[in-house]
Design a protein around this motif. Structure first.
Motif, PDB file in Angstrom:
ATOM      1  N   GLU A   1      38.766  23.778 -20.673  1.00 14.24           N
ATOM      2  CA  GLU A   1      38.056  23.516 -21.930  1.00 14.24           C
ATOM      3  C   GLU A   1      38.822  22.513 -22.772  1.00 14.24           C
ATOM      4  OE1 GLU A   1      37.494  27.137 -24.085  1.00 14.24           O
ATOM      5  OE2 GLU A   1      36.679  28.189 -22.351  1.00 14.24           O
ATOM      6  N   VAL A   2      38.046  21.666 -23.488  1.00 18.11           N
ATOM      7  CA  VAL A   2      38.656  20.743 -24.443  1.00 18.11           C
ATOM      8  C   VAL A   2      37.913  20.927 -25.759  1.00 18.11           C
ATOM      9  CG1 VAL A   2      38.991  18.307 -25.020  1.00 18.11           C
ATOM     10  CG2 VAL A   2      39.257  19.071 -22.678  1.00 18.11           C
ATOM     11  N   GLN A   3      38.643  20.914 -26.876  1.00 14.90           N
ATOM     12  CA  GLN A   3      37.972  21.004 -28.174  1.00 14.90           C
ATOM     13  C   GLN A   3      37.480  19.621 -28.581  1.00 14.90           C
ATOM     14  OE1 GLN A   3      36.405  23.126 -30.266  1.00 14.90           O
ATOM     15  NE2 GLN A   3      37.375  24.552 -28.844  1.00 14.90           N
ATOM     16  N   GLY A   4      36.203  19.469 -28.816  1.00 19.25           N
ATOM     17  CA  GLY A   4      35.679  18.193 -29.274  1.00 19.25           C
ATOM     18  C   GLY A   4      35.842  18.069 -30.777  1.00 19.25           C
ATOM     19  N   ASN A   5      35.506  16.878 -31.305  1.00 13.58           N
ATOM     20  CA  ASN A   5      35.539  16.763 -32.767  1.00 13.58           C
ATOM     21  C   ASN A   5      34.182  16.310 -33.274  1.00 13.58           C
ATOM     22  OD1 ASN A   5      35.620  14.251 -31.715  1.00 13.58           O
ATOM     23  ND2 ASN A   5      37.660  13.735 -32.469  1.00 13.58           N
ATOM     24  N   GLY A   6      33.996  16.337 -34.586  1.00  5.55           N
ATOM     25  CA  GLY A   6      32.716  15.962 -35.172  1.00  5.55           C
ATOM     26  C   GLY A   6      31.651  16.977 -34.790  1.00  5.55           C
ATOM     27  N   ALA A   7      30.553  16.477 -34.253  1.00  5.15           N
ATOM     28  CA  ALA A   7      29.450  17.366 -33.915  1.00  5.15           C
ATOM     29  C   ALA A   7      29.751  18.194 -32.672  1.00  5.15           C
ATOM     30  CB  ALA A   7      28.190  16.553 -33.689  1.00  5.15           C
ATOM     31  N   PHE A   8      30.812  17.798 -31.941  1.00  5.99           N
ATOM     32  CA  PHE A   8      31.079  18.472 -30.673  1.00  5.99           C
ATOM     33  C   PHE A   8      31.968  19.693 -30.844  1.00  5.99           C
ATOM     34  CE2 PHE A   8      29.701  14.344 -29.396  1.00  5.99           C
ATOM     35  CZ  PHE A   8      28.916  14.616 -28.298  1.00  5.99           C
ATOM     36  N   GLY A   9      31.561  20.766 -30.221  1.00  3.27           N
ATOM     37  CA  GLY A   9      32.414  21.942 -30.163  1.00  3.27           C
ATOM     38  C   GLY A   9      33.199  21.889 -28.866  1.00  3.27           C
ATOM     39  N   THR A  10      33.286  23.028 -28.207  1.00  2.00           N
ATOM     40  CA  THR A  10      34.034  23.061 -26.960  1.00  2.00           C
ATOM     41  C   THR A  10      33.314  22.255 -25.879  1.00  2.00           C
ATOM     42  OG1 THR A  10      34.484  25.316 -27.600  1.00  2.00           O
ATOM     43  CG2 THR A  10      35.175  24.673 -25.403  1.00  2.00           C
ATOM     44  N   ILE A  11      34.102  21.503 -25.126  1.00  2.00           N
ATOM     45  CA  ILE A  11      33.540  20.801 -23.969  1.00  2.00           C
ATOM     46  C   ILE A  11      34.135  21.448 -22.726  1.00  2.00           C
ATOM     47  CG2 ILE A  11      33.333  18.593 -22.779  1.00  2.00           C
ATOM     48  CD1 ILE A  11      33.856  17.311 -25.579  1.00  2.00           C
ATOM     49  N   TYR A  12      33.288  21.921 -21.841  1.00  2.00           N
ATOM     50  CA  TYR A  12      33.770  22.573 -20.622  1.00  2.00           C
ATOM     51  C   TYR A  12      33.812  21.565 -19.499  1.00  2.00           C
ATOM     52  CZ  TYR A  12      32.341  26.544 -23.415  1.00  2.00           C
ATOM     53  OH  TYR A  12      32.194  27.438 -24.438  1.00  2.00           O
ATOM     54  N   ILE A  13      34.930  21.584 -18.789  1.00  2.00           N
ATOM     55  CA  ILE A  13      35.087  20.625 -17.698  1.00  2.00           C
ATOM     56  C   ILE A  13      35.096  21.394 -16.384  1.00  2.00           C
ATOM     57  CG2 ILE A  13      36.560  18.825 -16.746  1.00  2.00           C
ATOM     58  CD1 ILE A  13      37.803  18.707 -19.612  1.00  2.00           C
ATOM     59  N   LEU A  14      34.174  21.052 -15.525  1.00  2.00           N
ATOM     60  CA  LEU A  14      34.104  21.724 -14.235  1.00  2.00           C
ATOM     61  C   LEU A  14      34.599  20.769 -13.153  1.00  2.00           C
ATOM     62  CD1 LEU A  14      31.806  23.074 -16.085  1.00  2.00           C
ATOM     63  CD2 LEU A  14      31.023  24.025 -13.948  1.00  2.00           C
ATOM     64  N   LYS A  15      35.741  21.155 -12.548  1.00  2.00           N
ATOM     65  CA  LYS A  15      36.320  20.276 -11.532  1.00  2.00           C
ATOM     66  C   LYS A  15      36.146  20.906 -10.163  1.00  2.00           C
ATOM     67  CE  LYS A  15      39.821  18.136 -14.373  1.00  2.00           C
ATOM     68  NZ  LYS A  15      41.174  18.321 -14.890  1.00  2.00           N
ATOM     69  N   GLU A  16      36.162  20.026  -9.167  1.00  2.00           N
ATOM     70  CA  GLU A  16      36.142  20.511  -7.790  1.00  2.00           C
ATOM     71  C   GLU A  16      37.407  21.313  -7.568  1.00  2.00           C
ATOM     72  OE1 GLU A  16      35.551  18.568  -3.362  1.00  2.00           O
ATOM     73  OE2 GLU A  16      35.528  17.303  -5.137  1.00  2.00           O
ATOM     74  N   LYS A  17      37.264  22.416  -6.872  1.00  2.00           N
ATOM     75  CA  LYS A  17      38.414  23.309  -6.710  1.00  2.00           C
ATOM     76  C   LYS A  17      39.608  22.586  -6.103  1.00  2.00           C
ATOM     77  CE  LYS A  17      38.067  27.996  -7.180  1.00  2.00           C
ATOM     78  NZ  LYS A  17      37.221  28.804  -7.716  1.00  2.00           N
ATOM     79  N   GLY A  18      40.734  22.664  -6.766  1.00  2.00           N
ATOM     80  CA  GLY A  18      41.981  22.140  -6.229  1.00  2.00           C
ATOM     81  C   GLY A  18      42.163  20.634  -6.350  1.00  2.00           C
ATOM     82  N   THR A  19      41.154  19.923  -6.866  1.00  2.00           N
ATOM     83  CA  THR A  19      41.322  18.476  -7.010  1.00  2.00           C
ATOM     84  C   THR A  19      41.170  18.082  -8.472  1.00  2.00           C
ATOM     85  OG1 THR A  19      38.993  17.992  -6.793  1.00  2.00           O
ATOM     86  CG2 THR A  19      40.268  18.066  -4.762  1.00  2.00           C
ATOM     87  N   ASP A  20      41.240  16.793  -8.741  1.00  2.00           N
ATOM     88  CA  ASP A  20      41.122  16.323 -10.104  1.00  2.00           C
ATOM     89  C   ASP A  20      39.759  15.711 -10.399  1.00  2.00           C
ATOM     90  OD1 ASP A  20      42.967  17.008 -11.859  1.00  2.00           O
ATOM     91  OD2 ASP A  20      44.144  15.165 -11.817  1.00  2.00           O
ATOM     92  N   THR A  21      38.838  15.813  -9.431  1.00  2.00           N
ATOM     93  CA  THR A  21      37.542  15.181  -9.611  1.00  2.00           C
ATOM     94  C   THR A  21      36.674  16.013 -10.554  1.00  2.00           C
ATOM     95  OG1 THR A  21      37.780  14.845  -7.272  1.00  2.00           O
ATOM     96  CG2 THR A  21      35.746  14.026  -8.302  1.00  2.00           C
ATOM     97  N   ILE A  22      36.187  15.382 -11.598  1.00  2.00           N
ATOM     98  CA  ILE A  22      35.288  16.088 -12.514  1.00  2.00           C
ATOM     99  C   ILE A  22      33.887  16.056 -11.920  1.00  2.00           C
ATOM    100  CG2 ILE A  22      34.328  16.188 -14.828  1.00  2.00           C
ATOM    101  CD1 ILE A  22      36.763  14.698 -15.836  1.00  2.00           C
ATOM    102  N   LEU A  23      33.346  17.237 -11.656  1.00  2.00           N
ATOM    103  CA  LEU A  23      31.998  17.288 -11.095  1.00  2.00           C
ATOM    104  C   LEU A  23      30.949  17.326 -12.193  1.00  2.00           C
ATOM    105  CD1 LEU A  23      32.448  19.704  -8.099  1.00  2.00           C
ATOM    106  CD2 LEU A  23      32.178  17.226  -8.067  1.00  2.00           C
ATOM    107  N   SER A  24      31.230  18.127 -13.213  1.00  2.00           N
ATOM    108  CA  SER A  24      30.244  18.258 -14.281  1.00  2.00           C
ATOM    109  C   SER A  24      30.935  18.499 -15.613  1.00  2.00           C
ATOM    110  CB  SER A  24      29.328  19.450 -14.016  1.00  2.00           C
ATOM    111  OG  SER A  24      28.781  19.367 -12.743  1.00  2.00           O
ATOM    112  N   LEU A  25      30.216  18.154 -16.670  1.00  2.00           N
ATOM    113  CA  LEU A  25      30.699  18.444 -18.020  1.00  2.00           C
ATOM    114  C   LEU A  25      29.619  19.222 -18.744  1.00  2.00           C
ATOM    115  CD1 LEU A  25      32.088  14.941 -19.003  1.00  2.00           C
ATOM    116  CD2 LEU A  25      33.456  16.993 -18.675  1.00  2.00           C
TER     117      LEU A  25
END
Lengths: 177, 191, 222
Positions: free
Chosen positions: A58-82
């Motif tokens: 999770e990352v805290q967004g600013n402004g209008a954004f609250g928490t941003i969830y980052i879904l990565k492929e297991k064991g790698t650094d590739t971001i699959l979805s946000l």
């Protein structure tokens, strides 16, 4: 001793006892409340993705954004979805409509959900099924505008606009983890 | 600025405190039989609401949140409101007897007026900042006054109308309120 | 007055909502579904019974009551506000959906005239057990009243009756049979005023009728 003073002291004592009592109840209910709030949060997330297949952060967004969830492929650094928590105003305050918007790394929209809707405080959080065709938004790469009439739909549109403005750079590593 | 106008307009009409949020119904039905009393009550509510919302907002931001005791919200707010009403009463009596005469009798009724506590809590739960809080509270108050005044005019006429026996008093007043609510709800489409 | 009459008076003769017209705000706001009304009833029941009991405990102790008398209203308010906050926290922890749909009306139980009114008019002058019974009767009377309104509104407005969570009676077939749609207006703010006005008028009519009958009997017998 002055009668008024004694009465004041009695009131103060009763106040303190009550405060203490509340602190005790709070001590027991606070973790449960946090857990319930979390459950609602992740329940919404789980509607889009099977969470156990991803590395979730999770990352805290600013402004209008609250928490941003980052879904990565297991064991790698590739971001699959946000998944963005984003708020836009309805008719009154700045946090009236809060949405979760799930975007895959090909910029297709996996799903969206209104998680907090306070347009009419107190009488039910019915999500307005209105004339705004959210279901037509499938791709954020060329999102501009969709006809919307009511305030609520404007708010929802605003949420999508906000996400569409940043989503590409976020997938490109703009989240600065 | 846009945001503030939006807040003001919706607080005044769309989110009208009486007709859509159902706060302050007791004075709405109780003190609206005459125009003068509706006006007096409305003024008193605006006055007390502004002071109490400002104080409770500051109290919440700088005391309750700072010490992490948000659960004391209800208890602190109602005590603040009750004592503020008392203080306003004493202050008015000394400083402006004329104003006291106009508003005085309505002040004690305000402590248990749910509109005042309700707006204080709504300001917190809607996460307004200080300016937004002031605008929201003022226009909610004006909306209250406006609806009270219209309603009292209708009720004055009602005294001379042939109302079926079972509907006399509160029932017909509620039905009139329903008609007013229909009118107000249609303003929702403006924005 | 015996205990049974004490309990029953709150439900019928001195019904806080229909007769005394107290606690109007929540009764208009939360009656959009039966479930909300039931939740509100439970909250009010807990607060009213306990506040009556505690206040009567304080006031029936001679020494304590003398000390408290000059500041009794703030004391009542503190006791009631504490109970309300407890209800609020417990609901937030265990029935979060209900907590969210009742919204601001849970903390507003504090300024519900019924509770402060019973504290001042009954609990401060009666024994703890009697106050407890009085509180229970009044809370149930209030509860039945708002449940009646909510049944009326939810049925006409949505064609359903939600009892708790997923436990829901679906009565849309009545509307299908009549070949009409449920009248959504009844679950909107407009419907709150309209339903309450109509129900109040009906009750007044029944009460008037009853009174006339009694008066007739008296004249006939005399």
């Amino acid at each position: 001793m002055n009668k008024g003073l004694i009465s004041g002291l009695v009131l103060l004592t009763i106040g303190l006892v009550c405060g203490l009592l509340l602190a005790v109840v709070n001590y027991f209910t606070a973790p449960k409340i946090a857990e319930e709030e979390n459950k609602i949060k992740y329940a919404a997330l789980a509607e889009f993705y099977a969470l156990e297949n991803y590395d979730l952060s999770e990352v805290q967004g600013n402004g209008a954004f609250g928490t941003i969830y980052i879904l990565k492929e297991k064991g790698t650094d590739t971001i699959l979805s946000l998944v963005y928590t984003v708020a836009a105003s309805g008719y009154s305050s700045s946090t009236d409509v809060q949405m979760l918007i799930a975007v895959n790394n090909d910029l297709s929209v996996e799903g969206y959900k209104v998680v907090n809707h306070q347009e009419s405080t107190g009488f039910g959080a019915d999500i307005v099924d209105n004339d705004f065709k959210v279901s037509e938004i499938l791709d954020l790469s060329n999102f501009d505008s969709v006809a919307g009439v009511t305030v609520t739909s404007n708010a929802i549109k605003q949420c999508f606009t906000l996400v569409s403005q940043r989503v590409e750079s976020d997938f490109g590593g703009g989240l600065g983890e | 600025m846009d945001n503030l106008i939006m807040i003001a307009f919706s607080a005044f009409i769309i989110e009208n405190i009486i007709l859509t949020q159902f706060l302050g119904i007791c004075p709405f039905l109780g003190v609206s039989t005459k125009r003068s009393s509706a006006l007096g009550m409305g003024m008193a509510v605006i006055f007390v609401m502004l002071i109490s919302s400002s104080v409770t907002w500051l109290l919440y931001k700088y005391v309750l949140e700072a010490f992490n005791i948000q659960y004391m919200r209800t208890i602190m707010f109602i005590l603040v409101i009750a004592s503020l009403v008392q203080m306003v009463e004493i202050f008015l009596k000394k400083v402006s007897p004329a104003l006291y005469k106009a508003l005085g009798i309505y002040l004690p009724l305000i402590t248990t007026n749910c509109a005042v506590l309700g707006v204080a809590i709504l300001n917190i739960s809607k996460e307004h900042n200080f300016i937004e809080m002031l605008v929201y509270t003022t226009f909610i108050g004006l909306g209250f006054l406006f609806v009270m005044y219209i309603f009292s005019m209708m009720r004055e006429k009602l005294d001379y109308s042939p109302v079926p026996k079972a509907f006399k008093g509160a029932p017909i007043a509620l039905i009139i309120a329903a008609i007013l609510a229909i009118i107000f709800s249609r303003f929702g489409g403006i924005i | 007055m015996n205990k049974r009459d004490n309990f029953l008076k709150g439900i019928i003769k001195e019904n806080p909502l229909f007769v005394a017209l107290l606690g109007l705000c929540p009764s208009l706001a939360v009656t959009t579904s039966l479930e909300n009304a039931i939740g509100m009833t439970l909250a009010v029941f807990f607060v009213l019974v306990l506040s009556n009991f505690i206040i009567s405990l304080i006031m029936s102790n001679k020494k304590l009551s003398e000390l408290v008398k000059p500041v009794r209203i703030p004391v009542y308010i503190v006791v009631i506000a504490t109970l309300v906050t407890i209800v609020e926290m417990v609901m937030n922890a265990y029935v979060i959906d209900l907590y969210r749909s009742l919204g601001v009306f849970i903390p507003l139980i504090v300024v519900n005239c019924i509770i402060l009114g019973r504290a001042e008019a009954f609990a401060s002058e009666n024994k703890p057990v009697d106050s407890l019974i009085d509180g229970a009767g009044m809370a149930l009377g209030y509860g039945f009243a708002i449940m009646l309104i909510s049944v009326f509104r939810e049925f006409l407005g949505k064609g359903t009756l939600t009892i708790w969570g997923n436990l829901q009676l679906n009565l849309v077939f009545v509307f299908d049979f009549l070949k009409i749609q449920p009248i959504a207006m009844f679950v909107q703010p407009v419907g709150a005023f309209l339903s309450f006005g109509l129900i109040l008028a009906a009750i007044t009519a029944i009460a008037n009728n009853h009174k006339n009958k009694l008066a007739k009997e008296v004249t006939n017998n005399g």
